[in-house]
Write a protein that holds these residues in place. Structure first.
Motif, PDB file in Angstrom:
ATOM      1  N   PRO A 103       0.832  -1.215  -0.042  1.00  0.00           N
ATOM      2  CA  PRO A 103       0.152  -0.154  -0.048  1.00  0.00           C
ATOM      3  C   PRO A 103       0.683   1.064   0.013  1.00  0.00           C
ATOM      4  N   GLY A 104       0.524   2.171  -0.747  1.00  0.00           N
ATOM      5  CA  GLY A 104       1.190   3.476  -0.938  1.00  0.00           C
ATOM      6  C   GLY A 104       2.518   3.422  -1.979  1.00  0.00           C
ATOM      7  N   VAL A 105       2.679   2.371  -2.646  1.00  0.00           N
ATOM      8  CA  VAL A 105       3.616   2.167  -3.619  1.00  0.00           C
ATOM      9  C   VAL A 105       2.878   1.941  -4.979  1.00  0.00           C
ATOM     10  N   VAL A 106       3.352   3.009  -5.712  1.00  0.00           N
ATOM     11  CA  VAL A 106       2.672   3.253  -7.272  1.00  0.00           C
ATOM     12  C   VAL A 106       3.370   1.700  -7.984  1.00  0.00           C
ATOM     13  N   VAL A 107       2.534   1.019  -8.475  1.00  0.00           N
ATOM     14  CA  VAL A 107       2.786  -0.224  -9.389  1.00  0.00           C
ATOM     15  C   VAL A 107       2.404   0.084 -10.843  1.00  0.00           C
ATOM     16  N   LEU A 108       3.317   0.157 -11.643  1.00  0.00           N
ATOM     17  CA  LEU A 108       2.743   0.576 -13.142  1.00  0.00           C
ATOM     18  C   LEU A 108       3.345  -0.811 -14.014  1.00  0.00           C
ATOM     19  N   VAL A 109       2.512  -0.837 -15.047  1.00  0.00           N
ATOM     20  CA  VAL A 109       2.699  -1.771 -16.147  1.00  0.00           C
ATOM     21  C   VAL A 109       2.884  -1.388 -17.447  1.00  0.00           C
ATOM     22  N   ASP A 110       4.069  -1.516 -18.237  1.00  0.00           N
ATOM     23  CA  ASP A 110       4.024  -1.072 -19.367  1.00  0.00           C
ATOM     24  C   ASP A 110       5.286  -1.548 -20.068  1.00  0.00           C
ATOM     25  N   LYS A 111       5.142  -2.220 -21.604  1.00  0.00           N
ATOM     26  CA  LYS A 111       6.407  -2.683 -21.898  1.00  0.00           C
ATOM     27  C   LYS A 111       7.422  -1.580 -22.213  1.00  0.00           C
ATOM     28  N   ASN A 112       7.072  -0.280 -22.389  1.00  0.00           N
ATOM     29  CA  ASN A 112       8.070   0.397 -22.478  1.00  0.00           C
ATOM     30  C   ASN A 112       8.453   1.214 -20.978  1.00  0.00           C
ATOM     31  N   ARG A 113       9.460   0.687 -20.251  1.00  0.00           N
ATOM     32  CA  ARG A 113       9.884   0.911 -19.182  1.00  0.00           C
ATOM     33  C   ARG A 113      10.137   2.398 -18.994  1.00  0.00           C
ATOM     34  N   PHE A 161      17.083  -6.093 -15.341  1.00  0.00           N
ATOM     35  CA  PHE A 161      18.664  -6.567 -15.629  1.00  0.00           C
ATOM     36  C   PHE A 161      18.923  -6.647 -17.197  1.00  0.00           C
ATOM     37  N   GLN A 162      17.904  -6.976 -17.805  1.00  0.00           N
ATOM     38  CA  GLN A 162      18.111  -7.293 -19.197  1.00  0.00           C
ATOM     39  C   GLN A 162      17.438  -6.065 -20.021  1.00  0.00           C
ATOM     40  N   TYR A 163      16.653  -5.065 -19.194  1.00  0.00           N
ATOM     41  CA  TYR A 163      16.340  -3.743 -20.014  1.00  0.00           C
ATOM     42  C   TYR A 163      17.245  -2.783 -20.320  1.00  0.00           C
ATOM     43  N   LEU A 164      17.940  -2.790 -21.178  1.00  0.00           N
ATOM     44  CA  LEU A 164      19.045  -1.993 -21.358  1.00  0.00           C
ATOM     45  C   LEU A 164      18.902  -0.533 -21.822  1.00  0.00           C
ATOM     46  N   PRO A 165      17.339  -0.118 -22.327  1.00  0.00           N
ATOM     47  CA  PRO A 165      17.144   1.267 -22.621  1.00  0.00           C
ATOM     48  C   PRO A 165      17.118   2.099 -21.224  1.00  0.00           C
ATOM     49  N   LEU A 166      16.927   1.478 -20.144  1.00  0.00           N
ATOM     50  CA  LEU A 166      17.136   2.399 -18.842  1.00  0.00           C
ATOM     51  C   LEU A 166      18.547   1.855 -18.177  1.00  0.00           C
ATOM     52  N   GLY A 216      20.303   1.172 -14.759  1.00  0.00           N
ATOM     53  CA  GLY A 216      20.055   1.320 -13.392  1.00  0.00           C
ATOM     54  C   GLY A 216      21.333   1.766 -12.646  1.00  0.00           C
ATOM     55  N   ARG A 217      20.927   2.375 -11.544  1.00  0.00           N
ATOM     56  CA  ARG A 217      21.943   2.927 -10.599  1.00  0.00           C
ATOM     57  C   ARG A 217      22.461   1.462  -9.802  1.00  0.00           C
ATOM     58  N   LEU A 218      21.687   0.782  -9.279  1.00  0.00           N
ATOM     59  CA  LEU A 218      21.994  -0.819  -8.897  1.00  0.00           C
ATOM     60  C   LEU A 218      21.393  -1.858  -9.489  1.00  0.00           C
ATOM     61  N   ASN A 219      22.029  -2.974  -9.604  1.00  0.00           N
ATOM     62  CA  ASN A 219      21.396  -4.202 -10.382  1.00  0.00           C
ATOM     63  C   ASN A 219      21.266  -5.370  -9.345  1.00  0.00           C
ATOM     64  N   LEU A 220      20.010  -5.530  -8.815  1.00  0.00           N
ATOM     65  CA  LEU A 220      20.125  -6.628  -8.223  1.00  0.00           C
ATOM     66  C   LEU A 220      19.678  -8.019  -8.680  1.00  0.00           C
ATOM     67  N   VAL A 221      20.311  -9.051  -8.687  1.00  0.00           N
ATOM     68  CA  VAL A 221      20.209 -10.184  -9.291  1.00  0.00           C
ATOM     69  C   VAL A 221      19.926 -11.571  -8.354  1.00  0.00           C
ATOM     70  N   LEU A 222      18.795 -12.236  -8.642  1.00  0.00           N
ATOM     71  CA  LEU A 222      18.400 -13.065  -7.801  1.00  0.00           C
ATOM     72  C   LEU A 222      18.759 -14.440  -8.294  1.00  0.00           C
ATOM     73  N   VAL A 223      19.294 -15.181  -7.728  1.00  0.00           N
ATOM     74  CA  VAL A 223      19.701 -16.540  -8.127  1.00  0.00           C
ATOM     75  C   VAL A 223      19.005 -17.695  -7.194  1.00  0.00           C
ATOM     76  N   ASP A 224      18.293 -18.599  -7.944  1.00  0.00           N
ATOM     77  CA  ASP A 224      17.670 -19.540  -7.463  1.00  0.00           C
ATOM     78  C   ASP A 224      18.497 -20.621  -6.845  1.00  0.00           C
ATOM     79  N   GLY A 237      17.881 -23.326 -22.683  1.00  0.00           N
ATOM     80  CA  GLY A 237      17.852 -23.426 -21.233  1.00  0.00           C
ATOM     81  C   GLY A 237      16.945 -22.393 -20.722  1.00  0.00           C
ATOM     82  N   ILE A 238      17.334 -22.124 -19.364  1.00  0.00           N
ATOM     83  CA  ILE A 238      16.469 -20.997 -18.622  1.00  0.00           C
ATOM     84  C   ILE A 238      16.890 -19.708 -18.604  1.00  0.00           C
ATOM     85  N   LEU A 239      18.338 -19.605 -18.756  1.00  0.00           N
ATOM     86  CA  LEU A 239      18.935 -18.157 -18.733  1.00  0.00           C
ATOM     87  C   LEU A 239      18.542 -17.246 -19.787  1.00  0.00           C
ATOM     88  N   ARG A 240      18.187 -16.105 -19.185  1.00  0.00           N
ATOM     89  CA  ARG A 240      18.241 -14.928 -20.046  1.00  0.00           C
ATOM     90  C   ARG A 240      19.533 -14.271 -20.625  1.00  0.00           C
TER      91      ARG A 240
END
Length: 254
Positions: A10-20, A42-47, A49-57, A71-74
């Motif tokens: 609650p209170g956080v703006v959540v937006l959905v758009d292919k164009n980030r 991580f894969q969205y190069l037009p923006l 990021g100041r920081l990249n957080l990578v999640l590894v299962d 495979g499963i890697l992007r």
């Protein structure tokens, strides 16, 4: 999934758009946002990021090592070098030196934060009814999900003492049809299930006003930091307070 995020934040703006870029500009101009967090950014190069957080299962870090669709890697594993922080998810609490060494080889000195998914309670879909996890003990239930790793969801249910008399696995992000649900509930009822359980991600794709032949719950999960809480606090500070990179101590959810 965006609806689930908005409901839980609650209170956080959540937006959905292919164009980030467009969505980010709208968030800043329309809502006055000063921090943008991108899902799968991580894969969205037009923006940039100041920081990249990578999640590894941790249960299946890099699959067979190949990129989609083989495979499963992007991205190649070597691109871990762009990560500011690496989160090891779905941890059982035991260290994995081989995995950690691989990460450090590609990104020497990167902070590794380890976390685990923890079941919290059962929430009935469409009804203000919450049950403790003990409600699963020695109960015959049906389980269905449309997530990337249904095995982990089903494993949690069994660990909590449930007997899964039926399991239905749909594709990730699957949109259930009326026929899908009718078949799932009929199969579960025929097998003697007392109720059905799905994931929260799947529950938000259901019509909460719909009546179901059997009680339907979703398993509420939360993330617990196992290792690297200080690094996590630093990451949040660097994201939200980039000028100083620090802030007063922040209480961490357990």
């Amino acid at each position: 999934e965006p609806y689930m995020l908005a409901r839980n934040l609650p209170g956080v703006v959540v937006l959905v758009d292919k164009n980030r870029v467009k969505a980010g500009t709208h968030a800043i101009r329309r809502f006055g946002c000063d921090t943008l967090v991108l899902d799968d950014g991580f894969q969205y190069l037009p923006l940039k990021g100041r920081l990249n957080l990578v999640l590894v299962d941790k249960t299946n870090p890099f699959g067979n090592g190949y990129l989609l669709p083989r495979g499963i890697l992007r991205e190649p594993v070597k691109h871990l070098r762009r990560a500011s922080y690496v989160f090891l998810t779905k941890s059982n609490g035991q260290r994995d030196p081989e995995l950690e060494d691989l990460i450090q080889r590609h990104n020497p000195g990167v902070d590794v934060i380890e976390c685990a998914h923890r079941p919290q309670y059962l929430q009935r879909v469409g009804v203000e009814e919450r049950r403790p996890l003990g409600h699963l003990q020695k109960r015959r239930i049906g389980a269905f999900s449309g997530i990337a790793t249904p095995e982990s969801f089903e494993h949690f249910l069994r660990e909590l003492g449930a007997e899964l008399v039926t399991t239905q696995r749909f594709l990730d992000h699957y949109r259930f049809t009326a026929e899908d649900l009718a078949e799932t509930f009929n199969e579960a009822r025929t097998a003697g299930a007392e109720f059905l359980v799905t994931t929260e991600k799947d529950a938000v794709r259901l019509d909460e006003k719909q009546s179901f032949p059997l009680p339907l719950y979703y398993l509420r999960m939360e993330i617990e930091l196992i290792r690297g809480a200080k690094d996590f606090q630093e990451a949040v500070s660097r994201i939200c307070f980039p000028e100083t990179g620090s802030r007063a101590p922040m209480p961490l959810a357990k």
